[in-house]
Write a protein that holds these residues in place. Structure first.
Motif, PDB file in Angstrom:
ATOM      1  N   VAL A  22       0.834  -1.202   0.000  1.00 27.52           N
ATOM      2  CA  VAL A  22       0.000   0.000   0.000  1.00 27.52           C
ATOM      3  C   VAL A  22       0.870   1.253   0.000  1.00 27.52           C
ATOM      4  O   VAL A  22       0.730   2.113  -0.863  1.00 27.52           O
ATOM      5  CB  VAL A  22      -0.941   0.006   1.220  1.00 27.52           C
ATOM      6  N   THR A  23       1.773   1.354   0.951  1.00 32.02           N
ATOM      7  CA  THR A  23       2.614   2.544   1.075  1.00 32.02           C
ATOM      8  C   THR A  23       4.011   2.142   1.529  1.00 32.02           C
ATOM      9  O   THR A  23       4.158   1.453   2.550  1.00 32.02           O
ATOM     10  CB  THR A  23       2.032   3.537   2.099  1.00 32.02           C
ATOM     11  N   TRP A  24       5.018   2.574   0.793  1.00 29.90           N
ATOM     12  CA  TRP A  24       6.393   2.420   1.253  1.00 29.90           C
ATOM     13  C   TRP A  24       6.678   3.506   2.289  1.00 29.90           C
ATOM     14  O   TRP A  24       6.375   4.677   2.066  1.00 29.90           O
ATOM     15  CB  TRP A  24       7.382   2.524   0.107  1.00 29.90           C
ATOM     16  N   LEU A  25       7.251   3.125   3.403  1.00 29.90           N
ATOM     17  CA  LEU A  25       7.571   4.060   4.473  1.00 29.90           C
ATOM     18  C   LEU A  25       9.031   4.482   4.450  1.00 29.90           C
ATOM     19  O   LEU A  25       9.435   5.329   5.252  1.00 29.90           O
ATOM     20  CB  LEU A  25       7.232   3.432   5.838  1.00 29.90           C
ATOM     21  N   GLU A  27      12.667   5.102   1.645  1.00 28.67           N
ATOM     22  CA  GLU A  27      13.188   5.254   0.294  1.00 28.67           C
ATOM     23  C   GLU A  27      14.545   4.565   0.211  1.00 28.67           C
ATOM     24  O   GLU A  27      15.224   4.344   1.227  1.00 28.67           O
ATOM     25  CB  GLU A  27      13.355   6.739  -0.062  1.00 28.67           C
ATOM     26  N   VAL A  39       7.188  -0.705   5.436  1.00 32.08           N
ATOM     27  CA  VAL A  39       6.147  -0.736   4.415  1.00 32.08           C
ATOM     28  C   VAL A  39       4.812  -1.045   5.077  1.00 32.08           C
ATOM     29  O   VAL A  39       4.753  -1.728   6.096  1.00 32.08           O
ATOM     30  CB  VAL A  39       6.471  -1.804   3.336  1.00 32.08           C
ATOM     31  N   GLU A  40       3.748  -0.509   4.516  1.00 33.27           N
ATOM     32  CA  GLU A  40       2.388  -0.831   4.934  1.00 33.27           C
ATOM     33  C   GLU A  40       1.762  -1.696   3.856  1.00 33.27           C
ATOM     34  O   GLU A  40       1.761  -1.322   2.679  1.00 33.27           O
ATOM     35  CB  GLU A  40       1.570   0.446   5.128  1.00 33.27           C
ATOM     36  N   GLU A  42      -1.510  -4.472   2.652  1.00 32.57           N
ATOM     37  CA  GLU A  42      -2.901  -4.873   2.858  1.00 32.57           C
ATOM     38  C   GLU A  42      -3.010  -6.357   2.585  1.00 32.57           C
ATOM     39  O   GLU A  42      -2.637  -6.831   1.505  1.00 32.57           O
ATOM     40  CB  GLU A  42      -3.838  -4.112   1.933  1.00 32.57           C
ATOM     41  N   GLU A  49       1.489  -2.710   9.220  1.00 34.56           N
ATOM     42  CA  GLU A  49       2.810  -2.123   9.049  1.00 34.56           C
ATOM     43  C   GLU A  49       3.840  -3.205   9.344  1.00 34.56           C
ATOM     44  O   GLU A  49       3.809  -3.834  10.398  1.00 34.56           O
ATOM     45  CB  GLU A  49       3.009  -0.935   9.988  1.00 34.56           C
ATOM     46  N   ASP A  64       6.364  -2.336  -6.219  1.00 32.18           N
ATOM     47  CA  ASP A  64       5.781  -1.000  -6.290  1.00 32.18           C
ATOM     48  C   ASP A  64       4.494  -0.950  -5.485  1.00 32.18           C
ATOM     49  O   ASP A  64       3.867  -1.982  -5.211  1.00 32.18           O
ATOM     50  CB  ASP A  64       5.476  -0.622  -7.752  1.00 32.18           C
ATOM     51  N   GLU A  65       4.085   0.246  -5.110  1.00 31.10           N
ATOM     52  CA  GLU A  65       2.818   0.413  -4.419  1.00 31.10           C
ATOM     53  C   GLU A  65       1.674  -0.067  -5.312  1.00 31.10           C
ATOM     54  O   GLU A  65       1.620   0.278  -6.497  1.00 31.10           O
ATOM     55  CB  GLU A  65       2.616   1.872  -4.017  1.00 31.10           C
TER      56      GLU A  65
END
Length: 462
Positions: A22-25, A27, A39-40, A42, A49, A64-65
């Motif tokens: 879902v979201t990279w936390l 870089e 990373v988050e 689903e 998380e 990738d997200e």
């Protein structure tokens, strides 16, 4: 000298085989601490998380997200200073990302990968305080087995041009290994007649993931006639993945396995609504309508325990459960979820209202854990919030019954021999006909309706 450790997507529990990024936390180039969330993702059950058990510099993100990865696939690569690891090993024994035993785990001279007994202390299913393992480079040989080839690297920072990945796949050999490690992906392809060798994988190093198979299923055959545009056949295809896919699978299983039946009754809820208003007028936290129905349901299940059960299809037994773990349907932006409030048989209306409200907030924030979404023994479905009167709900497998609640709305009703406008609600009970007959189901539903019409009946069980 830095070592590059690959952290694989861990097993998040509850039999889950993949997760969607879902979201990279972090870089590439960021410095992360041990157990820092990177990373988050689903899953089919919740948003999670994922903390990384290694501390160091992020050298690569594998995905990738929006992309789905199978459990055991590489997630991030971390350059760690010093000899030995700082946390759990590469993949920690999950899937293809785990360092294999045998010749592939050592180079030609017989040297094994470096290891350290240290651990992050943060345990998820699939990794945790286990041994850290650095990975060495070795030459990849052509494989004639059906298992994906594994590339192992020298214990040093990777060259800039080389992607950091633990999985190498071979596609140029027609009879060689197929670049897929997820049994779920293989089954999906088999069920839909998809040749995995004909697909190009979008995962790390060409790994075939679920989205690739779903895309192949949705894509029409490429014949000259089919390639011509059809102006009036516009359509949109939405993948049945993530939570929606999991719900579809569970609902289909329920309809396939459970011989369900439904009964329903209209009830005069005027006194019920008046009792709630009196409770709330007395001060304190407000009592919700759903909490009162939960309290009525708890009392009804105490009288009719047959409906707080499940069927063991292996032993051919009905398993009656002593505790009532009440699930309730909650609509969120991510779809319908069923959080579970535990041990409701020991709670009063105030406690039930507070517990239901807290779980609803967590659900709408997308922060429910898999544990909060499993283990229910009976479910309430308040579809009245959508402005409808009735429904025939599908049982939440493997439970034995679900109580549906329609909207409470003014309707003409015969009250004390006179026609009057009363607050009326339709109640429906869908039940597994294997655990009881219609007499038990009707008795349960009639008791619930009686408590709604005459709330004083609950005084016996408060």
């Amino acid at each position: 000298m830095p070592q590059v450790l690959e952290f694989a997507l861990p097993d998040l529990g509850e039999g889950l085989t993949e997760a969607q990024i879902v979201t990279w936390l972090v870089e590439v180039g960021d410095t992360v601490a041990i157990d820092q969330p990177v990373v988050e993702v689903e899953t089919a059950k919740a948003m999670v998380e994922v903390p990384c058990p290694h501390g160091g510099v992020v050298t690569a993100r594998h995905g990738d997200e929006g992309q789905s990865l199978p459990v055991g696939a590489p997630l991030v690569s971390i350059a760690v200073e010093g000899e030995g690891g700082t946390g759990a090993g590469v993949g920690a024994g999950t899937g293809a990302a785990a360092a294999p035993a045998g010749p592939a785990a050592s180079d030609a001279s017989g040297d094994s990968a470096a290891a350290d007994d240290g651990g992050s202390g943060n345990v998820l299913v699939g990794y945790g305080t286990g041994t850290a393992t650095a990975v060495r480079r070795r030459r990849v040989r052509t494989s004639t087995t059906t298992a994906p080839a594994v590339r192992v690297r020298e214990a040093e920072a990777p060259a800039p041009a080389a992607p950091a990945s633990a999985v190498t796949v071979t596609t140029e050999v027609a009879e060689g290994p197929v670049p897929v490690i997820s049994p779920l992906v293989r089954k999906l392809a088999r069920d839909n007649g998809i040749d995995l060798r004909a697909l190009s994988g979008s995962g790390p190093e060409g790994l075939i993931v679920r989205a690739d198979v779903e895309r192949a299923v949705a894509e029409p055959a490429r014949t000259p006639a089919a390639a011509e545009p059809v102006p009036d056949a516009a359509e949109e295809r939405v993948p049945l993945s993530g939570m929606r896919g999991a719900a579809a699978e569970k609902l289909s299983r329920s309809r396939t396995e459970i011989p369900d039946a439904t009964c329903w009754v209209d009830a005069d809820a005027t006194a019920f609504i008046a009792a709630r208003a009196a409770m709330n007028a007395a001060g304190g936290e407000k009592i919700s309508v759903l909490a009162l129905f939960a309290r009525v349901t708890s009392a009804a299940l105490a009288r009719f325990p047959e409906l707080n059960s499940r069927v063991d299809t292996v032993t051919h037994e009905i398993v009656r459960l002593k505790s009532v773990h009440l699930g309730f349907a909650a609509q969120t932006e991510r779809g319908l979820v069923v959080p579970v409030l535990r041990e409701v048989q020991d709670q009063n209306a105030e406690q039930l209202s507070a517990g239901l409200a807290a779980l609803t907030r967590t659900a709408r924030d997308g922060r429910l854990t898999p544990a909060q979404l499993t283990g229910g023994t009976f479910t309430l479905n308040n579809y009245g919030v959508f402005g409808v009167d009735g429904s025939t709900p599908i049982i939440n497998h493997p439970e034995a019954a679900m109580l549906g609640i329609g909207r409470i709305t003014p309707k003409p009703w015969v009250h004390e021999g006179e026609l009057a406008v009363r607050q009326v609600v339709q109640l429906s009970l869908t039940f597994d006909h294997r655990v009881c007959d219609g007499g038990v189901a009707g008795g349960f539903l009639r008791y619930v309706a009686d408590c709604v019409e005459h709330p004083a009946l609950l005084l016996r069980t408060l």
